[in-house]
Write an enzyme that holds these catalytic residues in place. Structure first.
Site, PDB file in Angstrom:
ATOM      1  N   GLU A 323      -2.923  -2.754  -6.230  1.00 53.24           N
ATOM      2  CA  GLU A 323      -2.937  -3.719  -5.113  1.00 53.24           C
ATOM      3  C   GLU A 323      -4.336  -4.327  -4.952  1.00 53.24           C
ATOM      4  O   GLU A 323      -4.896  -4.366  -3.875  1.00 53.24           O
ATOM      5  CB  GLU A 323      -2.523  -3.016  -3.810  1.00 53.24           C
ATOM      6  N   CYS A 414       2.913  -0.657   6.148  1.00 52.31           N
ATOM      7  CA  CYS A 414       1.630  -1.048   6.728  1.00 52.31           C
ATOM      8  C   CYS A 414       1.606  -2.534   7.080  1.00 52.31           C
ATOM      9  O   CYS A 414       0.987  -2.932   8.076  1.00 52.31           O
ATOM     10  CB  CYS A 414       0.490  -0.715   5.771  1.00 52.31           C
TER      11      CYS A 414
END
Length: 668
Positions: A323, A414
């Site tokens: 990521e 998240c």
């Protein structure tokens, strides 16, 4: 709202004695800015009425709340996947608190208190709060060590959890005046002060955010140990032994921004969300301590990101493996990752860079991210989300990192809870001030109330931004006052697609922005991207300007080889895409020749109201036998990028080839 403002004033007054310096520019608190537009007020209201309740419900249904309940009883088995799942409750409380500050709601207030009670019961006597360990310390799973903080520098996220708790606690305290969550946070922060620091335990937090949270606690308490600990955590980076010769970002420390001390770093690197939180924390500490080495580092890192590692619609974090940021100019379209949390972090960081430097280029990036690569992460319904934000969806091409449709929530959620806390805070990005300098950063209809030399000042904006470039600002001081009104002239209106040479307009836009004061054109100076109007202002003074809303063809630097021979479409701050729904079920087959002219029309009934772009183009058609290819004239419809995937699953593209030779043929 009055309670919030008075409390904010008293808290910052408390720390004024301890703080010798701070950001030279201060934002006007979001509680002092009342929005009346459709674009943002509808989103903030949807966040209040849909996203926040849905987030709390999902925290309950997925077991996140149960984890706290089991931790209080010291029995059971951690019932969600990740040890950082605690933060989804903290972030939702933060968003709910912002919402309560603007829109009192007894039912929501009572529910938040019930959540805080559950959280408090899970806290251990010395202040430790981390359900993944407290439930059953002898069976903690692979992400945790057998002892507290043993794997913090890897994946335990113990300090990450703490940081989000602090941010939620501060928001709740300032919104309600209640100390129930704040006391939990302070007890935990005091444990960190006793545990970490010079002569104590050393660690570079594996996932940053505790630094930002500690700064917020420092601001409302004046306890310097919190600020010192934030700086300590930042300075701990770059001292762990890694295999520096390895190209693996986990083995060489780059993934954690831990390969070298922060003051020696000059590239945006590693996990993009962690990076944004680190650079935001560095900006906070630099503002409060005057650390010039921090400033020099984040200036270099910002230039690297904006000049070499940012997508055309403001997203960052191109690589799915980790990521993370890739190498310079590594911005693939077919596999673009672009986590929504990274876009939110990008807004946090650019706001801080503006507060440090007062340059409009930071707000230009903030605006591009906010209107495009950030709100694309939440559906118009307020309860469906993208974790990643694609640049291109093609039939026949599937990749595990590319989401083709929105989801209600994720195993790792998240991003949805980050949206929850970001949305109601948007009014706080509109205005800022430094003494008699008043900055107008974002163009959103409504009013902003502030004080200049202890005198009340109200600024009223009237516009239909981002669809229309006509802007009006009415200045209403309590009595005549001298001030420098600084209105941002967006880079996109000054022939600058982004504040670097990464992207540019194919045809230069050379239009002088005319500014009128009380109906008469005036001469003005541009300083740092702001039109500066200095005068003694009186009640009812009106400033008007009209930003050009031409459809612009955006091209990429030659170093982005995937975008060679292609254009993206921009109108005002909005980036556009073509979606299957409007283009005969396809988007990857569109060619936009150089002689294409575009028309625009506002459609109030489409996607909650959008301006669409139309143009006569060519499309590639593959014969039924799969042997022949031809081009067909069609009218293309483009919609704002943020609005894609709200009508089902299908093709989408941001970049359009201008010639047949640049098209990629993938058929069903």
């Amino acid at each position: 709202m009055k309670k919030f403002c008075l409390m904010m004033f008293s808290c910052y007054s408390l720390t004024a004695l301890a703080q010798k310096q701070d950001y030279p520019i201060q934002p006007v608190a979001f509680t002092q800015v009342k929005l009346t537009d459709h674009f943002w007020t509808s989103r903030i209201e949807t966040n209040r009425t849909v996203t926040i309740p849905a987030s709390f419900e999902r925290c309950e249904s997925t077991g996140r709340v149960k984890n706290f309940q089991m931790a209080a009883e010291h029995k059971g088995k951690f019932c969600t996947t990740y040890p950082f799942d605690d933060t989804d409750i903290y972030k939702t409380i933060e968003g709910a608190s912002y919402s309560l500050a603007l829109h009192p709601d007894k039912k929501l207030d009572h529910y938040v208190d019930s959540m805080i009670t559950i959280i408090g019961r899970a806290q251990e006597p010395d202040g430790y709060l981390y359900t993944a360990r407290t439930i059953d310390p002898l069976h903690v799973g692979p992400w945790l060590g057998t002892q507290r903080w043993e794997k913090e520098q890897e994946n335990s996220h113990e300090l990450y959890n703490a940081g989000h708790m602090y941010e939620g606690a501060v928001a709740h305290f300032l919104a309600t005046g209640k100390r129930n969550l704040l006391n939990i946070a302070l007890k935990n922060a005091d444990l960190l002060v006793r545990t970490f620091g010079a002569g104590k335990r050393h660690v570079a937090p594996g996932h940053q955010v505790v630094e930002m949270g500690l700064v917020k606690l420092y601001r409302i308490t004046g306890k310097k140990e919190y600020l010192d600990l934030a700086k300590f955590f930042i300075d701990e980076r770059g001292h762990k032994e890694y295999n520096k010769k390895s190209k693996n970002v986990y083995e060489n420390g780059i993934y954690w921004q831990d390969d070298k001390p922060v003051i020696d770093q000059d590239e945006a690197e590693g996990h993009a969300v962690r990076a944004m939180y680190l650079y935001s924390g560095m900006a906070d500490v630099a503002a409060l301590t005057g650390d010039k080495e921090y400033l020099a580092a984040i200036d270099k890192i910002w230039n690297n990101m904006v000049g070499k590692k940012m997508y055309v619609q403001g997203s960052i974090g191109a690589v799915g493996d980790g990521e993370r940021f890739g190498d310079n100019y590594e911005l693939p379209n077919a596999t673009a990752y672009n986590e929504t949390c990274a876009a939110i972090g990008n807004v946090f960081w650019n706001e801080r860079m503006f507060l440090l430097h007062g340059d409009a280029k930071y707000i230009d990036v903030l605006e591009k991210t906010l209107y495009n690569g950030l709100i694309s992460g939440v559906g118009l319904d307020g309860k469906s989300f993208f974790y990643t934000n694609a640049m291109q969806i093609r039939d026949g091409f599937n990749h595990p990192d590319i989401e083709r449709e929105r989801a209600g929530w994720f195993t790792c959620s998240c991003c949805p809870t980050n949206v929850v806390r970001l949305m109601p805070s948007i009014p706080g990005y509109v205005y800022a001030q430094n003494g008699t300098d008043v900055y107008v950063n974002l163009f959103i209809s409504g009013t902003g109330d502030m004080k200049v030399n202890n005198k009340d000042l109200k600024i009223t904006q009237q516009n239909n931004y981002p669809w229309d470039g006509a802007l009006a600002f009415t200045v209403n001081p309590a009595s005549s006052m001298d001030l420098n009104l600084k209105i941002r002239i967006p880079g996109w209106a000054q022939n600058q697609a982004v504040p670097s040479d990464l992207y540019s307009y194919q045809t230069p836009l050379n239009k002088k922005i005319v500014i009128k004061l009380n109906g008469k054109p005036i001469d003005y100076q541009i300083q740092g991207g702001y039109a500066v109007i200095s005068k003694k202002w009186k009640k009812g003074d009106k400033v008007e300007m009209n930003l050009p809303m031409d459809v612009q063809r955006v091209i990429a630097t030659d170093k982005l080889t995937e975008d060679a021979g292609k254009i993206a479409l921009q109108r005002g701050p909005i980036m556009y895409c073509a979606e299957w729904k409007d283009n005969d079920g396809k988007a990857a087959n569109i060619i936009v020749p150089q002689n294409t002219t575009f028309s625009t029309v506002y459609n109030a009934n489409l996607l909650n109201g959008i301006t669409i772009i139309k143009g006569d183009v060519k499309t590639i058609q593959v014969g039924a036998d799969g042997q022949n290819v031809s081009t067909v004239n069609k009218t293309m419809t483009a919609i704002p990028y943020y609005s894609w995937a709200n009508r089902g699953k299908g093709e989408m593209t941001v970049w359009f080839p201008q010639q047949v030779k640049y098209i990629e043929l993938i058929t069903r």
